[in-house]
Design a protein around this motif. Structure first.
Motif, short mmCIF file in Angstrom:
data_model
loop_
_atom_site.label_atom_id
_atom_site.label_comp_id
_atom_site.label_asym_id
_atom_site.label_seq_id
_atom_site.Cartn_x
_atom_site.Cartn_y
_atom_site.Cartn_z
N SER A 234 53.57 9.60 -8.15
CA SER A 234 54.38 9.63 -9.36
C SER A 234 55.77 9.10 -8.98
O SER A 234 56.15 9.12 -7.82
CB SER A 234 54.49 11.06 -9.89
OG SER A 234 55.12 11.88 -8.92
N LYS A 235 56.51 8.63 -9.96
CA LYS A 235 57.87 8.18 -9.68
C LYS A 235 58.76 9.40 -9.53
O LYS A 235 58.57 10.40 -10.21
CB LYS A 235 58.38 7.31 -10.83
CG LYS A 235 57.74 5.97 -10.89
CD LYS A 235 58.37 5.13 -11.97
CE LYS A 235 57.73 3.76 -12.00
NZ LYS A 235 58.33 2.90 -13.01
N GLY B 22 69.31 11.13 -1.05
CA GLY B 22 68.05 10.72 -0.43
C GLY B 22 66.87 11.27 -1.20
O GLY B 22 66.98 12.30 -1.87
N VAL B 23 65.75 10.55 -1.14
CA VAL B 23 64.51 10.95 -1.82
C VAL B 23 63.36 10.73 -0.85
O VAL B 23 63.30 9.69 -0.19
CB VAL B 23 64.28 10.09 -3.09
CG1 VAL B 23 63.00 10.49 -3.80
CG2 VAL B 23 65.46 10.17 -4.05
N ARG B 24 62.46 11.73 -0.75
CA ARG B 24 61.28 11.55 0.12
C ARG B 24 60.08 12.27 -0.49
O ARG B 24 60.22 13.23 -1.24
CB ARG B 24 61.55 12.03 1.54
CG ARG B 24 61.55 13.53 1.68
CD ARG B 24 61.66 13.94 3.15
NE ARG B 24 61.70 15.37 3.28
CZ ARG B 24 60.61 16.16 3.40
NH1 ARG B 24 59.40 15.63 3.43
NH2 ARG B 24 60.74 17.47 3.50
N TRP B 25 58.91 11.78 -0.16
CA TRP B 25 57.65 12.38 -0.60
C TRP B 25 57.18 13.33 0.49
O TRP B 25 57.02 12.95 1.65
CB TRP B 25 56.61 11.30 -0.86
CG TRP B 25 55.29 11.82 -1.28
CD1 TRP B 25 54.15 11.86 -0.54
CD2 TRP B 25 54.95 12.40 -2.54
NE1 TRP B 25 53.13 12.41 -1.26
CE2 TRP B 25 53.59 12.77 -2.50
CE3 TRP B 25 55.67 12.67 -3.71
CZ2 TRP B 25 52.94 13.36 -3.57
CZ3 TRP B 25 55.02 13.25 -4.77
CH2 TRP B 25 53.66 13.60 -4.69
N GLY C 230 54.33 14.90 0.66
CA GLY C 230 52.88 14.96 0.73
C GLY C 230 52.33 15.72 -0.47
O GLY C 230 51.15 15.62 -0.79
N PHE C 231 53.20 16.49 -1.13
CA PHE C 231 52.82 17.27 -2.31
C PHE C 231 53.75 17.02 -3.49
O PHE C 231 53.34 17.07 -4.64
CB PHE C 231 52.84 18.77 -2.00
CG PHE C 231 51.90 19.16 -0.90
CD1 PHE C 231 50.54 19.23 -1.11
CD2 PHE C 231 52.40 19.43 0.36
CE1 PHE C 231 49.67 19.58 -0.10
CE2 PHE C 231 51.53 19.78 1.39
CZ PHE C 231 50.17 19.85 1.16
N GLU C 232 55.05 16.79 -3.18
CA GLU C 232 56.04 16.64 -4.24
C GLU C 232 57.24 15.86 -3.72
O GLU C 232 57.39 15.69 -2.51
CB GLU C 232 56.51 17.99 -4.76
CG GLU C 232 57.22 18.82 -3.69
CD GLU C 232 57.57 20.22 -4.15
OE1 GLU C 232 57.60 20.48 -5.36
OE2 GLU C 232 57.82 21.06 -3.28
N TRP C 233 58.09 15.41 -4.64
CA TRP C 233 59.32 14.73 -4.26
C TRP C 233 60.35 15.76 -3.82
O TRP C 233 60.49 16.81 -4.42
CB TRP C 233 59.88 13.91 -5.42
CG TRP C 233 59.04 12.72 -5.72
CD1 TRP C 233 58.17 12.56 -6.76
CD2 TRP C 233 58.96 11.53 -4.95
NE1 TRP C 233 57.56 11.34 -6.68
CE2 TRP C 233 58.02 10.68 -5.58
CE3 TRP C 233 59.58 11.09 -3.79
CZ2 TRP C 233 57.71 9.42 -5.07
CZ3 TRP C 233 59.27 9.83 -3.29
CH2 TRP C 233 58.34 9.02 -3.93
N MET C 234 61.06 15.43 -2.75
CA MET C 234 62.15 16.26 -2.22
C MET C 234 63.42 15.42 -2.34
O MET C 234 63.39 14.20 -2.14
CB MET C 234 61.90 16.63 -0.76
CG MET C 234 60.63 17.40 -0.52
SD MET C 234 60.68 19.07 -1.14
CE MET C 234 61.90 19.79 -0.06
N TYR C 235 64.52 16.09 -2.63
CA TYR C 235 65.78 15.39 -2.85
C TYR C 235 66.85 15.91 -1.91
O TYR C 235 67.14 17.10 -1.90
CB TYR C 235 66.23 15.58 -4.31
CG TYR C 235 65.22 15.06 -5.29
CD1 TYR C 235 65.22 13.73 -5.67
CD2 TYR C 235 64.23 15.89 -5.79
CE1 TYR C 235 64.27 13.24 -6.55
CE2 TYR C 235 63.28 15.41 -6.68
CZ TYR C 235 63.30 14.09 -7.05
OH TYR C 235 62.35 13.61 -7.91
#
Length: 74
Positions: free
Chosen positions: A6-7, A35-38, A40-45
């Motif tokens: 997902s975006k 910063g933005v990272r995936w 493995g389950f959800e987006w983290m900011y």
């Protein structure tokens, strides 16, 4: 292997509100996404915490990482 992601809801440079639980409920404090990272389950900011933020600690270099549910658009 290909994975559809997902975006992210928020983007680098965007100012958002960080939801913080306090004794009498909840406060919203503006922070900037750096910063933005995936995960493995959800987006983290990764967000930059201003010096007046309740969770600001200079030894943490003034930033922290939060899940989507702890942030709101301005």
């Amino acid at each position: 292997m290909s994975k559809e992601f997902s975006k992210p809801e928020y983007f680098i440079g965007q100012t958002v509100l960080h939801k913080i639980k306090v004794r009498r409920g909840e406060i919203l404090h503006p922070v900037t996404v750096i910063g933005v990272r995936w995960s493995g389950f959800e987006w983290m900011y990764a967000v930059e915490l201003p010096e007046d933020h309740p969770q600001f600690h200079p030894e943490d270099h003034g930033w922290d990482e939060y899940e989507n549910y702890l942030l709101e658009p301005m």
